[in-house]
Design an enzyme around this catalytic site. Structure first.
Site, PDB file in Angstrom:
ATOM      1  N   ASP A 167      25.337  27.909  35.532  1.00  0.00           N
ATOM      2  CA  ASP A 167      25.468  29.358  35.387  1.00  0.00           C
ATOM      3  C   ASP A 167      24.102  30.020  35.536  1.00  0.00           C
ATOM      4  O   ASP A 167      23.126  29.609  34.903  1.00  0.00           O
ATOM      5  CB  ASP A 167      26.065  29.685  34.016  1.00  0.00           C
ATOM      6  CG  ASP A 167      26.455  31.148  33.878  1.00  0.00           C
ATOM      7  OD1 ASP A 167      26.783  31.777  34.910  1.00  0.00           O
ATOM      8  OD2 ASP A 167      26.448  31.662  32.741  1.00  0.00           O
ATOM      9  N   HIS A 168      24.029  31.048  36.381  1.00  0.00           N
ATOM     10  CA  HIS A 168      22.805  31.827  36.596  1.00  0.00           C
ATOM     11  C   HIS A 168      21.610  30.955  36.961  1.00  0.00           C
ATOM     12  O   HIS A 168      20.540  31.025  36.348  1.00  0.00           O
ATOM     13  CB  HIS A 168      22.479  32.679  35.365  1.00  0.00           C
ATOM     14  CG  HIS A 168      23.420  33.813  35.148  1.00  0.00           C
ATOM     15  ND1 HIS A 168      23.423  34.945  35.938  1.00  0.00           N
ATOM     16  CD2 HIS A 168      24.416  33.976  34.253  1.00  0.00           C
ATOM     17  CE1 HIS A 168      24.377  35.767  35.523  1.00  0.00           C
ATOM     18  NE2 HIS A 168      25.005  35.192  34.514  1.00  0.00           N
TER      19      HIS A 168
ATOM     20  N   SER B 265      33.305  38.366  27.435  1.00  0.00           N
ATOM     21  CA  SER B 265      33.436  38.536  25.983  1.00  0.00           C
ATOM     22  C   SER B 265      33.492  40.016  25.630  1.00  0.00           C
ATOM     23  O   SER B 265      32.593  40.775  25.983  1.00  0.00           O
ATOM     24  CB  SER B 265      32.252  37.887  25.258  1.00  0.00           C
ATOM     25  OG  SER B 265      32.208  36.500  25.472  1.00  0.00           O
TER      26      SER B 265
END
Length: 276
Positions: free
Chosen positions: A81-82, A205
């Site tokens: 991720d990223h 989220s």
């Protein structure tokens, strides 16, 4: 079952749903996600932040993630991720990642394209799909949101980089929101139509369920959940207890809390409807 990112997203596309991507930080959050996937009999994406591949955490947690995926009877991918740069991409590949995100979204468009193309060429040599980001997705509490992803730039970006999916800025941010986000659903739909690749929503989220469902209908096939999974674990671990008995060190309650959170998002996104 170990799947690559593109194969997982193809399953989601076939069923018109999205697959949740959960950032795990330790063994307990990993166990919670695994237990949720088993109960729902649904595919999931298990991912780690780029910084964890720069230290001991990544080298220790990666084998556990791969073993958890091997034990699952449903498809799962292991995703970076990223990814901050090529060194992190290479480390993730060496540690067994089956999906890679390269994030050059803070750079000007031309530089983002070039850095993404470099990552895609590297990953293609070992048949690992790539996610990229266009339109920087900042923090949920940023006073000023960065510009939303430009539709024409997105079409050009995907055409020139040949990425397998695209994370776009449409109103979300990382962290906990001070104000309820409002997603640009029409922009998601148009970029999906123009580019032809699955859309990725970061900052899942705290996004209201109805907006999640609309985003999926518009073409989002991967939604990232990190902050609230972490809070589910932390609240269960430290919310009321201060003195731990020896058996509590295994953190059964936090594992269950992580599982219940992951399970709720699997069902919200409709991933449990995928026939595996």
């Amino acid at each position: 079952m170990i799947f690559d990112l593109k194969s997982i997203l193809s399953l989601a596309d076939q069923h018109g749903v999205a697959v949740p991507a959960f950032n795990v930080y330790n063994l307990e959050t990993l166990m919670g996600v695994k237990l949720a996937a088993e109960e729902a009999q649904a595919p999931v994406i298990i991912q780690m932040y780029s910084r964890l591949f720069d230290n001991l955490d990544g080298s220790l947690l990666s084998p556990a993630i791969l073993e958890a995926i091997r034990q699952l009877k449903t498809p799962a991918a292991f995703h970076l991720d990223h990814g901050a740069g090529i060194p992190q991409v290479m480390r993730a590949l060496r540690m067994g990642a089956t999906g890679i995100m390269i994030d050059a979204s803070t750079l000007p468009l031309e530089e983002n394209i070039e850095k993404t193309k470099e990552a895609v060429a590297l990953c293609r040599s070992v048949n690992v799909p790539v996610e990229a980001e266009l339109g920087h997705i900042g923090g949920a509490n940023d006073e000023v949101l960065s510009n939303f992803t430009d539709i024409d730039e997105a079409e050009r970006f995907v055409s020139e980089t040949n990425v397998d999916c695209l994370a776009i800025m449409v109103g979300t941010g990382h962290g906990r929101y001070a104000k309820t986000p409002v997603l640009d659903i029409d922009r998601i739909r148009t970029i999906r139509e123009k580019t032809g690749v699955p859309m990725v929503l970061h900052g899942g989220s705290g996004v209201p369920d109805d907006q999640i469902r609309m985003a999926i209908e518009a073409g989002v096939r991967k939604i990232n959940f990190a902050t609230d999974l972490c809070y589910a674990f932390m609240d269960a671990a430290f919310g009321s207890k201060r003195n731990f008995a020896p058996l509590d060190l295994f953190m059964r309650d936090p594992v269950q809390a992580a599982k219940e959170y992951a399970l709720s998002k699997i069902r919200l996104l409709g991933a449990d409807k995928i026939e595996c």
